[in-house]
Design a protein around this motif. Sequence first.
Motif, PDB file in Angstrom:
ATOM      1  N   VAL A   1      -8.979 -79.080  15.076  1.00 49.53           N
ATOM      2  CA  VAL A   1      -9.371 -80.358  14.488  1.00 49.53           C
ATOM      3  C   VAL A   1     -10.206 -80.087  13.236  1.00 49.53           C
ATOM      4  O   VAL A   1     -11.128 -79.257  13.265  1.00 49.53           O
ATOM      5  N   VAL A   2      -9.901 -80.778  12.157  1.00 48.75           N
ATOM      6  CA  VAL A   2     -10.617 -80.591  10.899  1.00 48.75           C
ATOM      7  C   VAL A   2     -12.061 -81.069  11.042  1.00 48.75           C
ATOM      8  O   VAL A   2     -12.318 -82.205  11.458  1.00 48.75           O
ATOM      9  N   GLU A   3     -12.998 -80.186  10.691  1.00 48.48           N
ATOM     10  CA  GLU A   3     -14.426 -80.505  10.724  1.00 48.48           C
ATOM     11  C   GLU A   3     -14.924 -80.981   9.369  1.00 48.48           C
ATOM     12  O   GLU A   3     -15.728 -81.907   9.279  1.00 48.48           O
ATOM     13  N   ALA A   4     -14.476 -80.303   8.318  1.00 50.39           N
ATOM     14  CA  ALA A   4     -14.950 -80.628   6.972  1.00 50.39           C
ATOM     15  C   ALA A   4     -13.926 -80.143   5.958  1.00 50.39           C
ATOM     16  O   ALA A   4     -13.121 -79.243   6.242  1.00 50.39           O
ATOM     17  N   VAL A   5     -13.947 -80.738   4.777  1.00 47.50           N
ATOM     18  CA  VAL A   5     -13.043 -80.325   3.703  1.00 47.50           C
ATOM     19  C   VAL A   5     -13.848 -80.092   2.426  1.00 47.50           C
ATOM     20  O   VAL A   5     -14.885 -80.724   2.201  1.00 47.50           O
ATOM     21  N   GLY A   6     -13.360 -79.178   1.586  1.00 51.35           N
ATOM     22  CA  GLY A   6     -13.974 -78.937   0.300  1.00 51.35           C
ATOM     23  C   GLY A   6     -13.463 -79.912  -0.743  1.00 51.35           C
ATOM     24  O   GLY A   6     -12.662 -80.818  -0.455  1.00 51.35           O
ATOM     25  N   SER A   7     -13.896 -79.727  -1.957  1.00 55.13           N
ATOM     26  CA  SER A   7     -13.445 -80.599  -3.045  1.00 55.13           C
ATOM     27  C   SER A   7     -11.967 -80.388  -3.337  1.00 55.13           C
ATOM     28  O   SER A   7     -11.404 -79.328  -3.047  1.00 55.13           O
TER      29      SER A   7
ATOM     30  N   GLU B   1      -6.094 -75.358   2.166  1.00 54.50           N
ATOM     31  CA  GLU B   1      -5.467 -76.579   2.676  1.00 54.50           C
ATOM     32  C   GLU B   1      -3.959 -76.425   2.879  1.00 54.50           C
ATOM     33  O   GLU B   1      -3.365 -77.117   3.717  1.00 54.50           O
ATOM     34  N   ASN B   2      -3.333 -75.497   2.140  1.00 53.82           N
ATOM     35  CA  ASN B   2      -1.900 -75.271   2.317  1.00 53.82           C
ATOM     36  C   ASN B   2      -1.604 -74.186   3.347  1.00 53.82           C
ATOM     37  O   ASN B   2      -0.555 -73.559   3.325  1.00 53.82           O
TER      38      ASN B   2
ATOM     39  N   VAL C   1      -9.360 -81.406  -1.914  1.00 58.59           N
ATOM     40  CA  VAL C   1      -8.405 -81.432  -0.793  1.00 58.59           C
ATOM     41  C   VAL C   1      -7.767 -82.812  -0.762  1.00 58.59           C
ATOM     42  O   VAL C   1      -8.453 -83.826  -0.629  1.00 58.59           O
ATOM     43  N   ALA C   2      -6.438 -82.852  -0.872  1.00 55.68           N
ATOM     44  CA  ALA C   2      -5.750 -84.117  -1.093  1.00 55.68           C
ATOM     45  C   ALA C   2      -5.181 -84.759   0.162  1.00 55.68           C
ATOM     46  O   ALA C   2      -5.077 -85.987   0.238  1.00 55.68           O
ATOM     47  N   HIS C   3      -4.780 -83.951   1.145  1.00 50.62           N
ATOM     48  CA  HIS C   3      -3.973 -84.508   2.229  1.00 50.62           C
ATOM     49  C   HIS C   3      -4.597 -84.373   3.611  1.00 50.62           C
ATOM     50  O   HIS C   3      -3.940 -84.706   4.604  1.00 50.62           O
ATOM     51  N   LEU C   4      -5.833 -83.904   3.699  1.00 49.79           N
ATOM     52  CA  LEU C   4      -6.477 -83.714   4.993  1.00 49.79           C
ATOM     53  C   LEU C   4      -7.876 -84.306   4.966  1.00 49.79           C
ATOM     54  O   LEU C   4      -8.524 -84.362   3.911  1.00 49.79           O
TER      55      LEU C   4
ATOM     56  N   VAL D   1     -10.416 -75.914   3.974  1.00 52.35           N
ATOM     57  CA  VAL D   1     -10.566 -76.791   5.127  1.00 52.35           C
ATOM     58  C   VAL D   1     -11.240 -75.997   6.244  1.00 52.35           C
ATOM     59  O   VAL D   1     -10.816 -74.892   6.576  1.00 52.35           O
ATOM     60  N   LEU D   2     -12.276 -76.574   6.833  1.00 51.36           N
ATOM     61  CA  LEU D   2     -12.950 -75.973   7.979  1.00 51.36           C
ATOM     62  C   LEU D   2     -12.399 -76.622   9.245  1.00 51.36           C
ATOM     63  O   LEU D   2     -12.436 -77.858   9.396  1.00 51.36           O
ATOM     64  N   ILE D   3     -11.874 -75.811  10.148  1.00 45.83           N
ATOM     65  CA  ILE D   3     -11.194 -76.302  11.349  1.00 45.83           C
ATOM     66  C   ILE D   3     -11.908 -75.782  12.587  1.00 45.83           C
ATOM     67  O   ILE D   3     -12.191 -74.582  12.688  1.00 45.83           O
ATOM     68  N   ARG D   4     -12.192 -76.692  13.541  1.00 48.26           N
ATOM     69  CA  ARG D   4     -12.687 -76.250  14.838  1.00 48.26           C
ATOM     70  C   ARG D   4     -11.475 -75.874  15.680  1.00 48.26           C
ATOM     71  O   ARG D   4     -10.631 -76.707  15.985  1.00 48.26           O
TER      72      ARG D   4
END
Length: 361
Positions: A64-70, A143-144, A72-75, A28-31
């Motif tokens: 705040v989440v900017e982007a997610v990888g493959s 993600e965890n 990723v179930a809950h974000l 997960v990429l987070i700003r």
Amino acid sequence: MKAAVLFEAKTPLSIEDVTVSLPAAREVLIRTHAVGICRSDLHFIDGAFPHPVPTVPGHEAAGVVEAVGSDVAHLKPGDHVITFFTAFCGTCEFCISGRPSLCLDPSTRRPQTAPPRLALGDGTPLAPFLNLSAYAEMMLVHENACVAISKEMPLVQAALIGCAVITGAGAIFNDSKLKPGETVAVIGAGGIGLAAVNSAKIAGAGRIIVIDPVADKRALAEKLGATDTLDAGDPDVGKKVLAMTGGGVNYAIEAVGRPETAELAWAVLRRGGTATILGMIAPGKSVTIPGPSFLSGKRMQGSLLGSTQFPVDMPRLVAMYLDGRLDLDAMVAERITLPEINDAMAKLRTGDTTRSVVVFA
């Protein structure tokens, strides 16, 4: 992006341009919105605990989440999140027995053959710091290593939950399981200690005694729920706790990280009481306990992040703040920018400030 880089222990952090990788599977990429200046970071920066360099320290953050990888179930992008540095796998012995803070499964880290999550502009890899490297405009994490929270929660206060608050609150709710009317002594009124004080009040403690050498911190502890405060510099402080409580407290919370304060936590317990050590006692240091005192039924236990079950406990702490029970506003001593981080570290070394928080624009 800009980040505060530690090139060598015992040197100031340097604000550098850093590149961040795209999120891989389950990343997960987070700003980053806010990150607390925690004494745990200072232990590594000052060389008390070794760590590979160069690295970007920081581990108490929200964003705040900017982007997610493959996978990723809950974000999803746009989610507000709090991070935590003990990324958990969810399947090992510790995770499935309800102790995710103890997880060490390597599956939450990038393989050594993969590109680094962070690198300097010349391509030099930056060693990951406690799975987060939060003194940066963006964080790339498993993600965890984060949990989504209510968007009503202010992110500056939310950042404190990522370390100080889950540690102090967890020591009360999870490690001690304090019952209404029981007594507790909290040694150290920094962020962790103050969170323990506030949580003990929420749990209905009959008496909350805070021990700290700084008068302003003792006053803040009283605002957050302490019924009594004592100067840690008093050579008779332990005897005073025993006298005040008729033989000692049910629980003692050590939030400093020194052998002498751990020993004090043991000394102020009543028969059958439990001391929880939260502070980072440096390598090579030992705690000495008189052998015969074990016959009193007392216990001493260690704790990492208050034995928190992150996806459950963190949203609950957010709810406690939103309904007015958990006071995080009083814990924020100042809001600073990233270039001011070395000044904040200098203040932390003196022990006079509660929590400086880096806020990103």
